[in-house]
Design a protein around this motif. Structure first.
Motif, short mmCIF file in Angstrom:
data_model
loop_
_atom_site.label_atom_id
_atom_site.label_comp_id
_atom_site.label_asym_id
_atom_site.label_seq_id
_atom_site.Cartn_x
_atom_site.Cartn_y
_atom_site.Cartn_z
N ASN A 46 22.77 -2.30 2.44
CA ASN A 46 21.69 -2.30 3.42
C ASN A 46 20.39 -2.43 2.63
OD1 ASN A 46 20.11 -2.05 5.67
ND2 ASN A 46 20.41 0.16 5.89
N PRO A 47 20.01 -3.65 2.26
CA PRO A 47 18.94 -3.84 1.28
C PRO A 47 17.52 -3.50 1.74
CG PRO A 47 19.71 -5.95 2.09
CD PRO A 47 20.62 -4.92 2.66
N ALA A 48 17.23 -3.61 3.03
CA ALA A 48 15.84 -3.47 3.47
C ALA A 48 15.23 -2.11 3.12
CB ALA A 48 15.74 -3.75 4.97
N PRO A 49 15.89 -0.97 3.44
CA PRO A 49 15.25 0.32 3.12
C PRO A 49 15.07 0.55 1.62
CG PRO A 49 17.03 0.61 4.71
CD PRO A 49 17.13 -0.79 4.20
N SER A 50 16.06 0.15 0.82
CA SER A 50 15.94 0.37 -0.62
C SER A 50 14.86 -0.52 -1.22
CB SER A 50 17.28 0.17 -1.31
OG SER A 50 17.85 -1.07 -0.96
N LYS A 51 14.74 -1.75 -0.76
CA LYS A 51 13.68 -2.63 -1.26
C LYS A 51 12.30 -2.10 -0.87
CE LYS A 51 16.06 -7.07 -1.61
NZ LYS A 51 16.12 -8.46 -1.13
N ALA A 52 12.18 -1.61 0.34
CA ALA A 52 10.90 -1.04 0.77
C ALA A 52 10.53 0.17 -0.07
CB ALA A 52 10.96 -0.67 2.26
N ALA A 53 11.51 1.03 -0.34
CA ALA A 53 11.26 2.22 -1.16
C ALA A 53 10.88 1.82 -2.59
CB ALA A 53 12.48 3.13 -1.16
N ALA A 54 11.56 0.82 -3.14
CA ALA A 54 11.26 0.37 -4.51
C ALA A 54 9.86 -0.23 -4.59
CB ALA A 54 12.31 -0.63 -4.97
N THR A 55 9.49 -0.99 -3.58
CA THR A 55 8.15 -1.58 -3.56
C THR A 55 7.08 -0.50 -3.51
OG1 THR A 55 8.95 -3.61 -2.51
CG2 THR A 55 6.61 -3.10 -2.26
N LYS A 56 7.30 0.51 -2.68
CA LYS A 56 6.33 1.61 -2.58
C LYS A 56 6.22 2.35 -3.90
CE LYS A 56 4.96 5.18 0.70
NZ LYS A 56 5.30 5.88 1.94
N LEU A 57 7.37 2.63 -4.53
CA LEU A 57 7.36 3.30 -5.82
C LEU A 57 6.60 2.47 -6.85
CD1 LEU A 57 8.35 5.40 -7.91
CD2 LEU A 57 10.46 4.08 -8.09
N LEU A 58 6.88 1.19 -6.92
CA LEU A 58 6.21 0.32 -7.89
C LEU A 58 4.72 0.21 -7.62
CD1 LEU A 58 8.99 -2.36 -8.15
CD2 LEU A 58 8.07 -1.06 -10.09
N ASP A 59 4.33 0.14 -6.35
CA ASP A 59 2.90 0.11 -6.01
C ASP A 59 2.19 1.35 -6.54
OD1 ASP A 59 3.18 -2.33 -4.71
OD2 ASP A 59 3.19 -1.46 -2.69
N GLN A 60 2.81 2.51 -6.36
CA GLN A 60 2.21 3.76 -6.83
C GLN A 60 2.16 3.80 -8.36
OE1 GLN A 60 4.29 7.02 -4.97
NE2 GLN A 60 3.62 6.44 -2.91
N LEU A 61 3.24 3.37 -9.00
CA LEU A 61 3.27 3.36 -10.47
C LEU A 61 2.20 2.44 -11.04
CD1 LEU A 61 7.06 3.31 -11.34
CD2 LEU A 61 5.41 5.02 -12.09
N VAL A 62 2.03 1.28 -10.45
CA VAL A 62 1.03 0.34 -10.93
C VAL A 62 -0.37 0.92 -10.74
CG1 VAL A 62 -0.03 -1.92 -10.52
CG2 VAL A 62 2.46 -1.71 -10.71
#
Length: 196
Positions: free
Chosen positions: A163-179
């Motif tokens: 179920n890729p959508a939730p995990s991709k959204a979570a990864a994007t949010k994590l990366l946005d914060q890290l950047v």
């Protein structure tokens, strides 16, 4: 998203070294997602490959000293970290603690994010413990995480989330914060050395 002229150096650390571990599947998926961004470059640090000496040994030996120096240099060169960790007995793996404890200044004033996996908790108890450890090392842990509950059932045979959508959204949010934190802290460190 605009590209940055100086991408953030992101070290992704696989925290488990157990035989049959699931960490590489999770880490490879995350790296594949992160690699699509122009604002990060990735260095995968798999603790299986580092061969660090046992926990804070008085004499790490020549091989151990070399492994520590090589791993330390890679960590020092990173602007931010993502720790990929399972949950073992309500906490994180011993090799990960060993890698963390051997180094100190390499973590300071840099952001740390987490991608966890496990059973019902999805590794979140391991993450809560790690946040305390990294705070003690003067690192900045970001709030949002990526977590896979019942991880073995969350990925298909090709190593992709079912179920890729939730995990991709979570990864994007994590990366946005890290950047965001990574760029801010990198600028701060260049202007004024961090005082521990």
């Amino acid at each position: 998203m605009t590209s940055t002229p100086d991408p953030l150096q992101l070290a992704v650390i696989i925290g488990s070294t157990r035989s049959g571990r699931f960490g590489p599947t999770v880490a490879n998926w995350f790296i594949e997602h992160a690699a699509q961004r122009p604002d990060v470059t990735i260095d995968l640090i798999d603790l299986v490959d580092t061969q660090l000496p046992p926990h804070l040994s008085n004499d790490p030996g020549e091989h151990g000293a070399r492994a520590l120096a090589e791993t330390g240099a890679r960590l020092a060169g990173a602007d931010a970290f993502v720790v990929v960790t399972p949950e073992y007995n309500h906490s994180y793996p011993a090799p990960l603690k060993n890698a963390i404890d051997w180094h100190f200044t390499q973590w300071q004033a840099k952001p740390v994010g987490f991608v966890s996996y496990g059973g019902l908790s999805g590794g979140l108890r391991a993450v809560e413990h790690l946040k305390q450890v990294f705070t003690e090392l003067h690192a900045v842990t970001v709030r949002d995480t990526v977590s896979f509950h019942g991880a073995a059932q969350q990925f298909d045979a090709l190593g992709q989330p079912t179920n890729p959508a939730p995990s991709k959204a979570a990864a994007t949010k994590l990366l946005d914060q890290l950047v965001w934190f990574g760029e801010a802290l990198r600028s701060a460190r260049s202007e004024r050395p961090y005082v521990a």
